[in-house]
Design a protein around this motif. Structure first.
Motif, PDB file in Angstrom:
ATOM      1  N   TYR A  28       0.841  -1.194   0.000  1.00 22.72           N
ATOM      2  CA  TYR A  28       0.000   0.000   0.000  1.00 22.72           C
ATOM      3  C   TYR A  28       0.880   1.249   0.000  1.00 22.72           C
ATOM      4  N   LYS A  29       0.707   2.081  -1.030  1.00 21.58           N
ATOM      5  CA  LYS A  29       1.500   3.313  -1.086  1.00 21.58           C
ATOM      6  C   LYS A  29       0.634   4.538  -0.899  1.00 21.58           C
ATOM      7  N   SER A  30      -0.509   4.563  -1.580  1.00 21.27           N
ATOM      8  CA  SER A  30      -1.372   5.730  -1.460  1.00 21.27           C
ATOM      9  C   SER A  30      -2.814   5.314  -1.718  1.00 21.27           C
ATOM     10  N   ALA A  31      -3.723   6.280  -1.556  1.00 17.71           N
ATOM     11  CA  ALA A  31      -5.145   6.002  -1.734  1.00 17.71           C
ATOM     12  C   ALA A  31      -5.445   5.437  -3.128  1.00 17.71           C
TER      13      ALA A  31
ATOM     14  N   ASP B 264      -4.114   3.107  -4.558  1.00 17.63           N
ATOM     15  CA  ASP B 264      -4.085   1.637  -4.504  1.00 17.63           C
ATOM     16  C   ASP B 264      -5.444   1.035  -4.155  1.00 17.63           C
TER      17      ASP B 264
ATOM     18  N   GLN C 166     -10.295  12.075  -2.884  1.00  7.06           N
ATOM     19  CA  GLN C 166      -9.059  11.498  -3.425  1.00  7.06           C
ATOM     20  C   GLN C 166      -9.215  11.117  -4.894  1.00  7.06           C
TER      21      GLN C 166
ATOM     22  N   GLU D  95      -4.295   4.186   6.122  1.00 10.77           N
ATOM     23  CA  GLU D  95      -4.626   5.608   5.933  1.00 10.77           C
ATOM     24  C   GLU D  95      -5.567   6.066   7.051  1.00 10.77           C
TER      25      GLU D  95
END
Ligand code: ATP
Ligand code: ZN
Length: 284
Positions: free
Chosen positions: A103-106, A108, A129, A173
């Motif tokens: 998981y890197k950012s929303a 994903d 987002q 997150e």
């Protein structure tokens, strides 16, 4: 006339809600009726409800005010007013994914299925987002959704993270931070508004005192200037002469968070016999 306030019947907010009323000097009768209680030294009636129901009761005016988590206030989206943050029931609404998922950012989350009891808050977050995911609304046991194949991720309340960990999930997150708040009906009749104002005044005094400590110390007179700079206090520190020549007693109020740092600086500057005392109420 009495102000009707709704608080959680049982659960995470119940004890602290009763406690803040108590610290405001309000004593509740512990009658046989578990759903209702009256204060005998303040014009207040307390209704004990499920937290999810509180916003609706307040919007309808069945209760004039309530104590509930901001998470519930924003998810229920009723026409009510947030009057005061209360400093307890702190938690965060987070998206979590299985431990071994990258998981890197929303971004994903695109195309993924997310299980939650907070479809409105999550939906708004995803919209912001610009990510399209599928929201699966469930009412409880959200954290097992990925392991039973119901969803790819979840969005749920977290405080320590141990529940996530136990279910093989990791927090990806934080989308919303929450604490308990005092809410009220948008339109209150004059008399009730006056009672609410009194209650808020007391709650503010209780809240303020929780972060503060009263400090007393002895200091050599030639160090007083430096010591007073370290101790900002509410206005400025109080200085009283000691019987011993060349020494004074200094009194002030300090912020709990800065406590250890301040104590170290005071000692380095010659302060002795430092006493730190809790404050029960603080009225500015
Ligand atoms: P009810 O029976 O009243 O519906 P509930 O099971 O929905 O209770 P609780 O788990 O008691 O609710 O939580 C009540 C509130 O406490 C939450 O809405 C949230 O604002 C707050 N809270 C603080 N920490 C946490 C946490 N770790 N998990 C869940 N809620 C938390
Ligand atoms: Zn609930």
């Amino acid at each position: 006339m009495k102000l009707k306030i709704a608080i959680q019947k049982s659960g995470r907010l119940n004890e602290d809600s009763v406690r803040i009323l108590k610290e405001c000097g309000i004593d509740l009768s512990t009658g046989l009726n578990k759903l209702r209680s009256e204060a005998y030294n303040f014009p207040l009636e307390v209704l004990f409800l499920r937290d999810d129901d509180i916003p609706q009761y307040v919007e309808d005016g069945v209760a004039d005010a309530g104590i509930v988590g901001e998470n519930i206030v924003y998810e229920m989206n009723k026409k009510i007013k947030v009057v005061e943050k209360l400093g307890f029931g702190k938690c965060r609404l987070s998206i979590a994914v299985p431990k071994n998922t990258e998981y890197k950012s929303a971004a994903d989350l695109k195309g993924k299925k997310i299980a939650t009891s907070y479809p409105l808050i999550l939906g708004n977050y995803l919209k912001k987002q610009k990510v399209r995911s599928k929201i699966e609304t469930v009412s409880g046991s959200v954290e097992i959704a990925p392991s039973v194949g119901l969803a790819d991720a979840i969005c749920d309340l977290v405080s320590s993270g141990s529940t996530l960990f136990a279910n093989g999930l990791k927090e990806a997150e934080v989308i919303f931070k929450s604490e308990a708040v005092l809410v009220s009906c948008e339109k209150l009749e004059k008399e009730k508004a006056a009672i609410l104002k009194k209650l808020v005044f007391r709650m503010k005094a209780v809240k303020r005192s929780r972060h503060s400590k009263y400090v007393l110390l002895n200091a050599p007179n030639n160090k007083l200037d430096t010591i007073c700079k370290i101790l900002p206090g509410m206005k400025s520190p109080t200085i009283l002469p000691l019987v011993e020549k060349g020494w004074s007693s200094v009194h002030s109020v300090i912020d709990e968070e800065k406590f250890w740092e301040i104590i170290e600086q005071l000692k380095e500057n010659g302060a002795q016999g430092i006493l730190v005392v809790p404050i029960e109420k603080m009225v500015l």
